[in-house]
Scaffold this motif. Sequence first.
Motif, PDB file in Angstrom:
ATOM      1  N   UNK A  82       0.875  -1.173   0.000  1.00  0.00           N
ATOM      2  CA  UNK A  82       0.000   0.000   0.000  1.00  0.00           C
ATOM      3  C   UNK A  82       0.910   1.220   0.000  1.00  0.00           C
ATOM      4  N   UNK A  83       0.473   2.279  -0.646  1.00  0.00           N
ATOM      5  CA  UNK A  83       1.297   3.486  -0.717  1.00  0.00           C
ATOM      6  C   UNK A  83       0.412   4.720  -0.670  1.00  0.00           C
ATOM      7  N   UNK A  84       0.916   5.736  -0.002  1.00  0.00           N
ATOM      8  CA  UNK A  84       0.312   7.062  -0.049  1.00  0.00           C
ATOM      9  C   UNK A  84       1.199   7.868  -0.976  1.00  0.00           C
ATOM     10  N   UNK A  85       0.617   8.428  -1.991  1.00  0.00           N
ATOM     11  CA  UNK A  85       1.389   9.113  -3.017  1.00  0.00           C
ATOM     12  C   UNK A  85       0.952  10.559  -3.151  1.00  0.00           C
ATOM     13  N   UNK A  86       1.918  11.440  -3.293  1.00  0.00           N
ATOM     14  CA  UNK A  86       1.634  12.821  -3.657  1.00  0.00           C
ATOM     15  C   UNK A  86       2.068  12.958  -5.113  1.00  0.00           C
ATOM     16  N   UNK A  87       1.105  13.239  -5.967  1.00  0.00           N
ATOM     17  CA  UNK A  87       1.339  13.292  -7.405  1.00  0.00           C
ATOM     18  C   UNK A  87       1.473  14.740  -7.853  1.00  0.00           C
ATOM     19  N   UNK A  88       2.469  14.992  -8.685  1.00  0.00           N
ATOM     20  CA  UNK A  88       2.687  16.330  -9.228  1.00  0.00           C
ATOM     21  C   UNK A  88       2.417  16.264 -10.724  1.00  0.00           C
ATOM     22  N   UNK A  89       1.391  16.990 -11.154  1.00  0.00           N
ATOM     23  CA  UNK A  89       0.966  16.964 -12.543  1.00  0.00           C
ATOM     24  C   UNK A  89       0.752  18.412 -12.980  1.00  0.00           C
ATOM     25  N   UNK A  90       1.610  18.892 -13.870  1.00  0.00           N
ATOM     26  CA  UNK A  90       1.520  20.270 -14.379  1.00  0.00           C
ATOM     27  C   UNK A  90       1.508  21.289 -13.241  1.00  0.00           C
ATOM     28  N   UNK A  91       2.324  21.044 -12.207  1.00  0.00           N
ATOM     29  CA  UNK A  91       2.418  21.949 -11.078  1.00  0.00           C
ATOM     30  C   UNK A  91       1.315  21.792 -10.047  1.00  0.00           C
ATOM     31  N   UNK A  92       0.374  20.898 -10.280  1.00  0.00           N
ATOM     32  CA  UNK A  92      -0.732  20.673  -9.356  1.00  0.00           C
ATOM     33  C   UNK A  92      -0.419  19.455  -8.490  1.00  0.00           C
ATOM     34  N   UNK A  93      -0.448  19.619  -7.172  1.00  0.00           N
ATOM     35  CA  UNK A  93      -0.141  18.541  -6.223  1.00  0.00           C
ATOM     36  C   UNK A  93      -1.444  17.938  -5.726  1.00  0.00           C
ATOM     37  N   UNK A  94      -1.547  16.612  -5.771  1.00  0.00           N
ATOM     38  CA  UNK A  94      -2.726  15.969  -5.215  1.00  0.00           C
ATOM     39  C   UNK A  94      -2.370  14.582  -4.699  1.00  0.00           C
ATOM     40  N   UNK A  95      -3.088  14.130  -3.672  1.00  0.00           N
ATOM     41  CA  UNK A  95      -2.775  12.833  -3.062  1.00  0.00           C
ATOM     42  C   UNK A  95      -3.515  11.677  -3.733  1.00  0.00           C
ATOM     43  N   UNK A  96      -2.908  10.511  -3.675  1.00  0.00           N
ATOM     44  CA  UNK A  96      -3.530   9.268  -4.142  1.00  0.00           C
ATOM     45  C   UNK A  96      -3.187   8.176  -3.147  1.00  0.00           C
ATOM     46  N   UNK A  97      -3.962   7.124  -3.169  1.00  0.00           N
ATOM     47  CA  UNK A  97      -3.697   5.966  -2.328  1.00  0.00           C
ATOM     48  C   UNK A  97      -3.631   4.746  -3.222  1.00  0.00           C
ATOM     49  N   UNK A  98      -2.512   4.006  -3.159  1.00  0.00           N
ATOM     50  CA  UNK A  98      -2.288   2.851  -4.011  1.00  0.00           C
ATOM     51  C   UNK A  98      -2.409   1.549  -3.234  1.00  0.00           C
ATOM     52  N   UNK A  99      -2.938   0.536  -3.879  1.00  0.00           N
ATOM     53  CA  UNK A  99      -2.843  -0.846  -3.414  1.00  0.00           C
ATOM     54  C   UNK A  99      -2.162  -1.620  -4.524  1.00  0.00           C
TER      55      UNK A  99
END
Length: 151
Positions: A82-99
């Motif tokens: 499992x992972x908690x991810x902070x994604x950076x896309x075109x300067x926009x930061x947002x969280x995701x949760x992976x399994x």
Amino acid sequence: GHNIKGAKYLTGTEAGFTGEAGLALSFGDRFRLGAAYSYVRERKKETVIPDAFVVEHHQAVTGFDVLFPINEKWRVYTGLSAAYSVDVNAGYWNPSFFFGGRIGLDYFIREHFYVGIKSGVRVAHNDAEDPLYRSYTYLLDPIGIKMGVKF
């Protein structure tokens, strides 16, 4: 989203890379618990926006593996993560949760040093406030090369 009639928001991922550093604690020869930091950089191409853009994932990963030693040199394993991810896309930061799930093979070059290959799949849910960035993502890591030191 983009307010384009009939637009599709599917993306295609081009070649990228992943780097991971972590620690694991083994329980006998059969189980391993671990934690790691992972950095993923990939280029995606949307069907709506024709230009490729870079997406980065900064991940805190935890998981466990079930180990199947074959002999002194070879070890097969399978596990979940499992992972908690902070994604950076075109300067926009947002969280995701992976399994995810993985399978791999380690080869011990020396008693405490091994190299290996692994393959895995991850599923992510991103519930960003901006609907444009909400998604479910399925990531296939077809092959990874790793090195490790066992104490």
